[in-house]
Scaffold this motif. Structure first.
Motif, mmCIF file in Angstrom:
data_model
loop_
_atom_site.group_PDB
_atom_site.id
_atom_site.type_symbol
_atom_site.label_atom_id
_atom_site.label_comp_id
_atom_site.label_asym_id
_atom_site.label_seq_id
_atom_site.Cartn_x
_atom_site.Cartn_y
_atom_site.Cartn_z
ATOM 1 N N GLY A 269 0.829 -1.195 0.000
ATOM 2 C CA GLY A 269 0.000 0.000 0.000
ATOM 3 C C GLY A 269 0.867 1.249 0.000
ATOM 4 N N PHE A 270 0.389 2.298 -0.652
ATOM 5 C CA PHE A 270 1.064 3.600 -0.681
ATOM 6 C C PHE A 270 0.244 4.587 0.140
ATOM 7 C CE2 PHE A 270 3.603 3.640 -4.955
ATOM 8 C CZ PHE A 270 4.317 2.536 -4.545
ATOM 9 N N TYR A 271 0.916 5.340 0.991
ATOM 10 C CA TYR A 271 0.261 6.371 1.803
ATOM 11 C C TYR A 271 0.839 7.737 1.454
ATOM 12 C CZ TYR A 271 -1.591 2.597 4.709
ATOM 13 O OH TYR A 271 -2.258 1.481 5.156
ATOM 14 N N LEU A 272 -0.079 8.694 1.187
ATOM 15 C CA LEU A 272 0.307 10.055 0.803
ATOM 16 C C LEU A 272 -0.560 11.067 1.549
ATOM 17 C CD1 LEU A 272 0.182 9.516 -3.082
ATOM 18 C CD2 LEU A 272 2.232 9.383 -1.662
ATOM 19 N N LYS A 273 -0.135 12.339 1.516
ATOM 20 C CA LYS A 273 -0.957 13.394 2.123
ATOM 21 C C LYS A 273 -2.246 13.590 1.334
ATOM 22 C CE LYS A 273 1.381 17.151 2.467
ATOM 23 N NZ LYS A 273 1.841 18.489 2.881
ATOM 24 N N GLN A 274 -2.120 13.539 0.002
ATOM 25 C CA GLN A 274 -3.284 13.697 -0.872
ATOM 26 C C GLN A 274 -3.248 12.610 -1.931
ATOM 27 O OE1 GLN A 274 -2.892 17.606 -2.523
ATOM 28 N NE2 GLN A 274 -3.353 18.664 -0.615
ATOM 29 N N LYS A 275 -4.400 12.119 -2.303
ATOM 30 C CA LYS A 275 -4.446 11.057 -3.305
ATOM 31 C C LYS A 275 -3.938 11.564 -4.655
ATOM 32 C CE LYS A 275 -7.681 7.886 -1.278
ATOM 33 N NZ LYS A 275 -8.605 6.804 -1.577
ATOM 34 N N ALA A 276 -3.259 10.675 -5.371
ATOM 35 C CA ALA A 276 -2.711 10.997 -6.693
ATOM 36 C C ALA A 276 -2.924 9.803 -7.605
ATOM 37 C CB ALA A 276 -1.227 11.328 -6.585
ATOM 38 N N ASP A 277 -3.247 10.058 -8.882
ATOM 39 C CA ASP A 277 -3.531 8.951 -9.799
ATOM 40 C C ASP A 277 -2.555 8.874 -10.971
ATOM 41 O OD1 ASP A 277 -4.354 11.107 -11.288
ATOM 42 O OD2 ASP A 277 -6.436 10.457 -11.509
ATOM 43 N N THR A 278 -1.392 9.552 -10.837
ATOM 44 C CA THR A 278 -0.342 9.454 -11.852
ATOM 45 C C THR A 278 0.991 9.224 -11.134
ATOM 46 O OG1 THR A 278 0.205 11.817 -11.853
ATOM 47 C CG2 THR A 278 -1.547 11.080 -13.374
ATOM 48 N N THR A 279 1.949 8.673 -11.868
ATOM 49 C CA THR A 279 3.272 8.450 -11.286
ATOM 50 C C THR A 279 3.891 9.759 -10.821
ATOM 51 O OG1 THR A 279 3.632 6.485 -12.653
ATOM 52 C CG2 THR A 279 5.589 7.555 -11.751
ATOM 53 N N ASP A 280 3.853 10.789 -11.677
ATOM 54 C CA ASP A 280 4.402 12.093 -11.295
ATOM 55 C C ASP A 280 3.684 12.666 -10.083
ATOM 56 O OD1 ASP A 280 6.407 12.172 -13.135
ATOM 57 O OD2 ASP A 280 5.464 13.640 -14.464
ATOM 58 N N GLY A 281 2.374 12.452 -10.012
ATOM 59 C CA GLY A 281 1.596 12.961 -8.891
ATOM 60 C C GLY A 281 2.034 12.363 -7.566
ATOM 61 N N VAL A 282 2.454 11.093 -7.597
ATOM 62 C CA VAL A 282 2.943 10.431 -6.389
ATOM 63 C C VAL A 282 4.381 10.853 -6.099
ATOM 64 C CG1 VAL A 282 3.529 8.207 -5.342
ATOM 65 C CG2 VAL A 282 1.411 8.442 -6.658
ATOM 66 N N VAL A 283 5.243 10.733 -7.110
ATOM 67 C CA VAL A 283 6.672 10.977 -6.919
ATOM 68 C C VAL A 283 6.954 12.427 -6.526
ATOM 69 C CG1 VAL A 283 8.909 11.034 -8.101
ATOM 70 C CG2 VAL A 283 7.367 9.083 -8.434
ATOM 71 N N LYS A 284 6.277 13.370 -7.184
ATOM 72 C CA LYS A 284 6.586 14.795 -6.973
ATOM 73 C C LYS A 284 5.803 15.440 -5.832
ATOM 74 C CE LYS A 284 8.088 15.470 -11.730
ATOM 75 N NZ LYS A 284 7.854 16.166 -13.029
ATOM 76 N N GLN A 285 4.908 14.683 -5.206
ATOM 77 C CA GLN A 285 4.136 15.246 -4.105
ATOM 78 C C GLN A 285 5.039 15.540 -2.908
ATOM 79 O OE1 GLN A 285 0.502 13.824 -1.212
ATOM 80 N NE2 GLN A 285 0.250 13.424 -3.401
#
Length: 198
Positions: free
Chosen positions: A60-76
């Motif tokens: 599972g991946f945990y982030l501050k805000q949901k992202a649906d692209t690779t860049d959205g996850v990596v650059k967050q």
């Protein structure tokens, strides 16, 4: 009086808010939110890594805000967590090799030089593990100002790896151009997988 006491005891027994909500993948349970680096993170996506027809681990991946692209996850910005729960006994060295190979295959040219130190340290941690048993939880947190902290069964292992490029390469194991599993990539980005598995 008895009813009031019972109500109080039930209230104490119940989880606070929605913190205890869980979802399942491959039989392993994951909280829908966690706290990392003093900030609340939400579960972005969850899935099972297969090798042939065998379940290897849930991730599972945990982030501050949901992202649906690779860049959205990596650059967050902000803290992040990758959490794996093993679904079968594995050779820890083989697991480490698979992860380091995945990072090398998916690292981007402009970051590659700065991933070498982290990849080496990451591989060493798995070399020192005696065995990775089913049920083991392996996590890697990114904490701004601290670095990437690896933990096994929620206990820190090794020193934090300072380079953000290492953590980016780690995320790309599953989200890069050559991901470990295309279906799993879709699930970790919060999408439906493209094909079904038996």
């Amino acid at each position: 009086m008895r009813r009031a006491l019972l109500t109080t005891l039930l209230a104490l027994a119940l989880p606070l808010g929605s913190l205890a909500q869980t979802v399942e993948a491959g039989g392993a349970k994951f909280d829908t939110s966690m706290e990392v680096g003093g900030q609340k993170l939400v579960l972005n996506g969850l899935g099972v890594r297969y090798k042939a027809v065998f379940k290897v681990y849930s991730v599972g991946f945990y982030l501050k805000q949901k992202a649906d692209t690779t860049d959205g996850v990596v650059k967050q910005d902000g803290p992040k967590r990758v959490l794996l729960k093993l679904l079968r006994d594995l050779d820890s060295k083989d697991l480490g090799k698979a992860f380091t190979e995945g990072m090398r295959k998916n690292s981007v040219p402009e970051e590659r030089a700065k991933t070498i130190n982290g990849i080496f340290k990451f591989g060493e941690i798995f070399n020192e593990m005696k065995k990775a048993n089913a049920g083991t939880a392996i996590g890697i947190d990114w904490i701004p100002g601290t670095g990437a902290q690896i933990f096994v069964d929620y206990k820190p292992v090794g020193e934090p790896i300072k380079e953000i490029e290492f953590y980016n390469a780690l995320l790309r194991i599953w989200l890069g151009e050559n991901p470990a599993d295309e279906d799993l990539k879709e699930l970790l980005l919060g999408k439906e997988k493209k094909s079904r598995r038996g």
